[in-house]
Design a protein around this motif. Sequence first.
Motif, PDB file in Angstrom:
ATOM      1  N   PHE A  90       0.825  -1.205   0.000  1.00 28.05           N
ATOM      2  CA  PHE A  90       0.000   0.000   0.000  1.00 28.05           C
ATOM      3  C   PHE A  90       0.865   1.263   0.000  1.00 28.05           C
ATOM      4  CE2 PHE A  90      -3.414  -2.894   1.504  1.00 28.05           C
ATOM      5  CZ  PHE A  90      -4.254  -2.684   0.435  1.00 28.05           C
ATOM      6  N   ASP A  91       2.020   1.225   0.673  1.00 30.82           N
ATOM      7  CA  ASP A  91       2.949   2.347   0.597  1.00 30.82           C
ATOM      8  C   ASP A  91       3.474   2.502  -0.830  1.00 30.82           C
ATOM      9  OD1 ASP A  91       2.632   2.882   3.269  1.00 30.82           O
ATOM     10  OD2 ASP A  91       4.436   1.784   3.881  1.00 30.82           O
ATOM     11  N   TYR A  92       3.750   1.377  -1.493  1.00 36.42           N
ATOM     12  CA  TYR A  92       4.203   1.380  -2.875  1.00 36.42           C
ATOM     13  C   TYR A  92       3.136   1.980  -3.790  1.00 36.42           C
ATOM     14  CZ  TYR A  92       5.357  -0.569  -7.475  1.00 36.42           C
ATOM     15  OH  TYR A  92       5.610  -0.735  -8.807  1.00 36.42           O
ATOM     16  N   LEU A  93       1.890   1.552  -3.610  1.00 35.49           N
ATOM     17  CA  LEU A  93       0.803   2.098  -4.425  1.00 35.49           C
ATOM     18  C   LEU A  93       0.637   3.604  -4.212  1.00 35.49           C
ATOM     19  CD1 LEU A  93      -2.031  -0.582  -4.299  1.00 35.49           C
ATOM     20  CD2 LEU A  93      -0.520  -0.017  -6.191  1.00 35.49           C
ATOM     21  N   THR A  94       0.761   4.035  -2.976  1.00 35.76           N
ATOM     22  CA  THR A  94       0.656   5.459  -2.676  1.00 35.76           C
ATOM     23  C   THR A  94       1.757   6.240  -3.381  1.00 35.76           C
ATOM     24  OG1 THR A  94      -0.301   4.942  -0.520  1.00 35.76           O
ATOM     25  CG2 THR A  94       0.590   7.163  -0.816  1.00 35.76           C
ATOM     26  N   ALA A  95       2.980   5.733  -3.327  1.00 37.68           N
ATOM     27  CA  ALA A  95       4.096   6.405  -3.987  1.00 37.68           C
ATOM     28  C   ALA A  95       3.903   6.449  -5.502  1.00 37.68           C
ATOM     29  CB  ALA A  95       5.408   5.711  -3.634  1.00 37.68           C
ATOM     30  N   VAL A  96       3.372   5.376  -6.076  1.00 41.65           N
ATOM     31  CA  VAL A  96       3.131   5.343  -7.526  1.00 41.65           C
ATOM     32  C   VAL A  96       2.053   6.361  -7.905  1.00 41.65           C
ATOM     33  CG1 VAL A  96       2.199   3.917  -9.389  1.00 41.65           C
ATOM     34  CG2 VAL A  96       3.942   2.991  -7.884  1.00 41.65           C
ATOM     35  N   VAL A  97       0.997   6.459  -7.120  1.00 38.91           N
ATOM     36  CA  VAL A  97      -0.081   7.411  -7.416  1.00 38.91           C
ATOM     37  C   VAL A  97       0.437   8.844  -7.313  1.00 38.91           C
ATOM     38  CG1 VAL A  97      -2.266   8.333  -6.549  1.00 38.91           C
ATOM     39  CG2 VAL A  97      -1.973   5.871  -6.823  1.00 38.91           C
ATOM     40  N   VAL A  98       1.193   9.133  -6.271  1.00 42.15           N
ATOM     41  CA  VAL A  98       1.746  10.480  -6.115  1.00 42.15           C
ATOM     42  C   VAL A  98       2.691  10.798  -7.271  1.00 42.15           C
ATOM     43  CG1 VAL A  98       3.237  11.916  -4.664  1.00 42.15           C
ATOM     44  CG2 VAL A  98       1.428  10.556  -3.627  1.00 42.15           C
ATOM     45  N   ASP A  99       3.500   9.833  -7.667  1.00 45.94           N
ATOM     46  CA  ASP A  99       4.410  10.012  -8.794  1.00 45.94           C
ATOM     47  C   ASP A  99       3.627  10.275 -10.081  1.00 45.94           C
ATOM     48  OD1 ASP A  99       7.045  10.092  -9.867  1.00 45.94           O
ATOM     49  OD2 ASP A  99       6.741   8.072 -10.689  1.00 45.94           O
ATOM     50  N   SER A 100       2.526   9.574 -10.263  1.00 44.25           N
ATOM     51  CA  SER A 100       1.688   9.777 -11.446  1.00 44.25           C
ATOM     52  C   SER A 100       1.070  11.171 -11.450  1.00 44.25           C
ATOM     53  CB  SER A 100       0.584   8.732 -11.503  1.00 44.25           C
ATOM     54  OG  SER A 100       1.139   7.449 -11.605  1.00 44.25           O
ATOM     55  N   ILE A 101       0.676  11.650 -10.297  1.00 40.64           N
ATOM     56  CA  ILE A 101       0.115  12.999 -10.199  1.00 40.64           C
ATOM     57  C   ILE A 101       1.177  14.031 -10.568  1.00 40.64           C
ATOM     58  CG2 ILE A 101      -0.763  14.735  -8.580  1.00 40.64           C
ATOM     59  CD1 ILE A 101      -2.279  12.404  -7.206  1.00 40.64           C
ATOM     60  N   TYR A 102       2.412  13.829 -10.090  1.00 37.24           N
ATOM     61  CA  TYR A 102       3.493  14.744 -10.436  1.00 37.24           C
ATOM     62  C   TYR A 102       3.750  14.756 -11.941  1.00 37.24           C
ATOM     63  CZ  TYR A 102       5.233  16.161  -5.870  1.00 37.24           C
ATOM     64  OH  TYR A 102       5.375  16.745  -4.647  1.00 37.24           O
ATOM     65  N   LYS A 103       3.566  13.622 -12.602  1.00 33.67           N
ATOM     66  CA  LYS A 103       3.772  13.563 -14.048  1.00 33.67           C
ATOM     67  C   LYS A 103       2.583  14.156 -14.802  1.00 33.67           C
ATOM     68  CE  LYS A 103       6.928   9.712 -13.988  1.00 33.67           C
ATOM     69  NZ  LYS A 103       7.179   8.325 -14.346  1.00 33.67           N
ATOM     70  N   LEU A 104       1.415  14.192 -14.196  1.00 29.71           N
ATOM     71  CA  LEU A 104       0.215  14.699 -14.851  1.00 29.71           C
ATOM     72  C   LEU A 104       0.080  16.219 -14.739  1.00 29.71           C
ATOM     73  CD1 LEU A 104      -2.368  13.738 -16.291  1.00 29.71           C
ATOM     74  CD2 LEU A 104      -3.462  13.677 -14.048  1.00 29.71           C
ATOM     75  N   VAL A 105       0.592  16.801 -13.677  1.00 31.88           N
ATOM     76  CA  VAL A 105       0.430  18.229 -13.421  1.00 31.88           C
ATOM     77  C   VAL A 105       0.974  19.110 -14.555  1.00 31.88           C
ATOM     78  CG1 VAL A 105       1.218  20.104 -11.896  1.00 31.88           C
ATOM     79  CG2 VAL A 105       0.205  18.041 -10.931  1.00 31.88           C
ATOM     80  N   PRO A 106       2.160  18.852 -15.118  1.00 34.58           N
ATOM     81  CA  PRO A 106       2.615  19.724 -16.216  1.00 34.58           C
ATOM     82  C   PRO A 106       1.661  19.725 -17.414  1.00 34.58           C
ATOM     83  CG  PRO A 106       4.416  18.367 -15.436  1.00 34.58           C
ATOM     84  CD  PRO A 106       3.193  17.893 -14.754  1.00 34.58           C
ATOM     85  N   HIS A 107       1.076  18.576 -17.712  1.00 33.46           N
ATOM     86  CA  HIS A 107       0.139  18.511 -18.828  1.00 33.46           C
ATOM     87  C   HIS A 107      -1.120  19.324 -18.541  1.00 33.46           C
ATOM     88  CE1 HIS A 107       2.520  15.585 -20.984  1.00 33.46           C
ATOM     89  NE2 HIS A 107       2.664  14.935 -19.849  1.00 33.46           N
ATOM     90  N   VAL A 108      -1.595  19.277 -17.334  1.00 30.84           N
ATOM     91  CA  VAL A 108      -2.774  20.068 -16.951  1.00 30.84           C
ATOM     92  C   VAL A 108      -2.459  21.559 -17.058  1.00 30.84           C
ATOM     93  CG1 VAL A 108      -4.307  20.649 -15.031  1.00 30.84           C
ATOM     94  CG2 VAL A 108      -3.728  18.262 -15.482  1.00 30.84           C
TER      95      VAL A 108
END
Length: 142
Positions: free
Chosen positions: A57-75
Motif C-alpha cells: 500500500f505504501d508502494y501504491l501510494t508512492a506510484v499514485v503520487v508520482d503519477s500525479i506529479y507527471k500529470l500536473v505539467p500537462h494540466v
Amino acid sequence: MRKVSELVKFLKDPHTKKVQHYKERYQELDELSDVAVDIGDAEAYKSLQTEMREVFFDYLTAVVVDSIYKLVPHVLIILVISLRWPTITIPFVSWQVSIIGAYIVMYILFHLGKSLVKRIKSRLDKFGEVGFIRGSEVTKIQ
C-alpha cells in the motif's frame, strides 16, 4: 552545475527512489515469505504477509503520487493553451474541437509515432544502413 542537474532530475521524477525502495522491499519480503512456507513457520509467514500488505500500500501510494506529479505539467499546459484558444478548427472539414480533446489526441499520436519510429529505426539498424549506425559502433569502425 551538479546541483542543478540533481534538481532537474528530482523535479523530473521526484519519487523514483521511494518507488524503487518499496518495490525492492516487497520483493525481499516475498522471498522471505517463500522461505517461511518452505520451513513451515506459519507465524513468520503471517507476519511477513502483514508487512507485505503495508509495503504494497505504501508502494501504491508512492506510484499514485508520482503519477500525479507527471500529470500536473500537462494540466498546466492545457490550462495555458485553453486560455488563449478554447477551441481549434480542423482544416478541410471545419470541425471545432475542444483544446483538451485535441491535446489528448496529439499526445497519444506523438507517443505512437515515437514508438513507430523506434521500431523502424531498430529494424533498419539490423541492416546496417548508413545514417542508422549507433554512435558506439561508429567509434569501433574507426
